[in-house]
Structure formats: structure tokens, C-alpha cells
Design a protein around this motif. Structure first.
Motif, short mmCIF file in Angstrom:
data_model
loop_
_atom_site.label_atom_id
_atom_site.label_comp_id
_atom_site.label_asym_id
_atom_site.label_seq_id
_atom_site.Cartn_x
_atom_site.Cartn_y
_atom_site.Cartn_z
N GLU A 61 49.46 33.14 51.80
CA GLU A 61 50.63 33.99 52.04
C GLU A 61 51.26 34.43 50.72
OE1 GLU A 61 53.25 31.76 54.53
OE2 GLU A 61 51.99 31.98 56.30
N ARG A 62 51.08 33.66 49.69
CA ARG A 62 51.68 33.98 48.40
C ARG A 62 50.85 34.97 47.59
NH1 ARG A 62 53.08 28.43 45.58
NH2 ARG A 62 53.85 29.89 44.03
N VAL A 63 49.61 35.24 48.05
CA VAL A 63 48.72 36.14 47.31
C VAL A 63 49.09 37.59 47.64
CG1 VAL A 63 46.33 36.89 47.02
CG2 VAL A 63 46.86 34.46 47.29
N ASP A 64 49.32 38.38 46.63
CA ASP A 64 49.62 39.81 46.80
C ASP A 64 48.31 40.58 46.64
OD1 ASP A 64 50.60 42.36 46.87
OD2 ASP A 64 51.87 42.18 45.09
N LEU A 65 47.69 40.92 47.79
CA LEU A 65 46.38 41.57 47.76
C LEU A 65 46.43 42.95 47.10
CD1 LEU A 65 44.87 40.62 51.22
CD2 LEU A 65 44.26 39.75 48.98
N ASP A 66 47.52 43.68 47.31
CA ASP A 66 47.63 45.01 46.69
C ASP A 66 47.61 44.88 45.16
OD1 ASP A 66 47.76 46.33 49.12
OD2 ASP A 66 49.93 46.09 49.26
N ARG A 67 48.34 43.93 44.65
CA ARG A 67 48.38 43.71 43.20
C ARG A 67 47.02 43.24 42.69
NH1 ARG A 67 51.36 38.94 40.43
NH2 ARG A 67 50.82 39.34 38.28
N LEU A 68 46.37 42.38 43.46
CA LEU A 68 45.06 41.87 43.08
C LEU A 68 44.02 42.99 43.07
CD1 LEU A 68 43.41 39.27 42.50
CD2 LEU A 68 42.99 39.13 44.95
N LEU A 69 44.03 43.83 44.11
CA LEU A 69 43.05 44.91 44.19
C LEU A 69 43.34 46.03 43.20
CD1 LEU A 69 42.47 45.10 48.03
CD2 LEU A 69 40.92 44.24 46.29
N ALA A 70 44.60 46.13 42.75
CA ALA A 70 44.93 47.15 41.77
C ALA A 70 44.18 46.90 40.46
CB ALA A 70 46.43 47.17 41.51
N HIS A 71 43.81 45.65 40.20
CA HIS A 71 43.09 45.30 38.98
C HIS A 71 41.58 45.35 39.17
CE1 HIS A 71 46.78 44.14 36.97
NE2 HIS A 71 47.10 43.42 38.02
N ALA A 72 41.12 45.53 40.40
CA ALA A 72 39.68 45.54 40.67
C ALA A 72 39.10 46.92 40.34
CB ALA A 72 39.42 45.20 42.13
N ASP A 73 37.98 46.93 39.70
CA ASP A 73 37.27 48.17 39.38
C ASP A 73 36.27 48.41 40.51
OD1 ASP A 73 36.00 50.34 38.35
OD2 ASP A 73 35.37 49.38 36.48
N VAL A 74 36.72 49.15 41.53
CA VAL A 74 35.92 49.37 42.73
C VAL A 74 34.63 50.11 42.39
CG1 VAL A 74 35.89 50.42 45.02
CG2 VAL A 74 37.97 49.33 44.18
N GLU A 75 34.71 51.06 41.48
CA GLU A 75 33.50 51.82 41.11
C GLU A 75 32.45 50.89 40.51
OE1 GLU A 75 32.17 55.51 38.24
OE2 GLU A 75 34.24 55.38 38.91
N ALA A 76 32.87 49.98 39.66
CA ALA A 76 31.92 49.03 39.06
C ALA A 76 31.34 48.11 40.13
CB ALA A 76 32.61 48.22 37.97
N LEU A 77 32.18 47.69 41.09
CA LEU A 77 31.69 46.84 42.17
C LEU A 77 30.65 47.57 43.02
CD1 LEU A 77 35.00 45.13 43.36
CD2 LEU A 77 33.09 44.07 42.15
N VAL A 78 30.90 48.86 43.29
CA VAL A 78 29.96 49.65 44.09
C VAL A 78 28.64 49.78 43.34
CG1 VAL A 78 29.53 52.00 44.93
CG2 VAL A 78 31.72 50.90 45.40
N GLN A 79 28.71 50.05 42.04
CA GLN A 79 27.49 50.18 41.23
C GLN A 79 26.74 48.85 41.18
OE1 GLN A 79 26.13 52.91 39.96
NE2 GLN A 79 27.80 54.19 40.68
#
Length: 139
Positions: free
Chosen positions: A58-76
Motif C-alpha cells: 500500500e505504501r508503494v507509489d506505482l506511478d512514481r515507480l513507473l515514471a522511472h521505468a524506461d518502457v522502450e528499453a523494456l520492450v526492446q
């Protein structure tokens, strides 16, 4: 000499420790403590059993966490573009195969109709003469 009453030693040690901590800075005391030896005495499984996972999540802020994720790199890294290209190629190939078989079937039907209209008789050739060869077997 009689042994001290249970708990007396703990109360005395607690009182002395409190006085030492009040008189000496904690940092100076910790300089003399072997942290590795202390950590070796910690039962990690017991510690983890006390963690409330739901409360922690409940304390994890997923939006803040995903804001740091490089989705393009993950897709590649996952190879998704290659999978999409391969799937698209396979789908196009299968579609062409179906279209070819439909055209071949239509060609057979049209050839039959033309043969009837022109009153041709005899078995239909197996294919184009250059591919099949001559009826006598000359090639």
C-alpha cells in the motif's frame, strides 16, 4: 550464596545500559560493536514473518515507480518488435498461401467450364507443358 532472583540481572543491565547511553554518544559505542556478529544472530525468516506485505505494498507509489521505468528499453529487451515482425510475416505468408490455393481452385473450375464450352475431351493436363514434360516422357 543464593542465585539472584530471575529478571534481576536483566533489570540491572538495563539500568546500567541506560546510564551508559546517556553519558556516551551512541556513535562512539557503535564503533566498538561488531555489526557482522550482531547480524549473524538475526533470524531473517523470523523477521520476514513479521512483515505485513499488504501494508508494505500500500505504501508503494506505482506511478512514481513507473515514471522511472524506461518502457522502450523494456520492450526492446523483451524482443517484442521481433515477435511482432515474425508474427506479421507468418500471418502474411499464411494469407498468401490461402489466396494461392483459392486461385488454384478457381483456375481448375474455370478450366473445366472452358473445356465444356469448347467441347474438349480427355483428361486435363497435370500442369503447364514445360513443367510436366511431354506425354511420351521426353524432357
Amino acid at each position: 550464596m543464593t542465585p539472584p532472583e530471575p529478571g534481576l540481572l536483566s533489570r540491572v543491565a538495563g539500568a546500567v545500559t541506560g546510564k551508559v547511553v546517556d553519558a556516551v554518544p551512541v556513535e562512539e559505542i557503535l564503533e566498538h560493536v561488531d555489526i557482522d556478529a550482531v547480524l549473524d544472530q538475526v533470524d531473517v525468516n523470523h523477521l520476514l514473518d513479521r512483515v505485513d506485505i499488504n501494508r508494505l505494498l500500500e505504501r508503494v507509489d506505482l506511478d512514481r515507480l513507473l515514471a522511472h521505468a524506461d518502457v522502450e528499453a523494456l520492450v526492446q529487451r523483451a524482443g517484442i518488435p521481433d515477435i511482432v515482425a515474425e508474427t506479421t510475416g507468418n500471418l502474411a505468408g499464411r494469407t498468401l498461401d490461402v489466396a494461392r490455393s483459392q486461385v488454384a481452385g478457381l483456375d481448375t473450375v474455370v478450366t473445366g467450364i472452358v473445356d465444356r464450352l469448347l467441347r474438349r475431351r480427355g483428361p486435363a493436363p497435370l500442369g503447364p507443358p514445360l513443367l510436366v514434360g511431354s506425354p511420351a516422357g521426353d524432357r
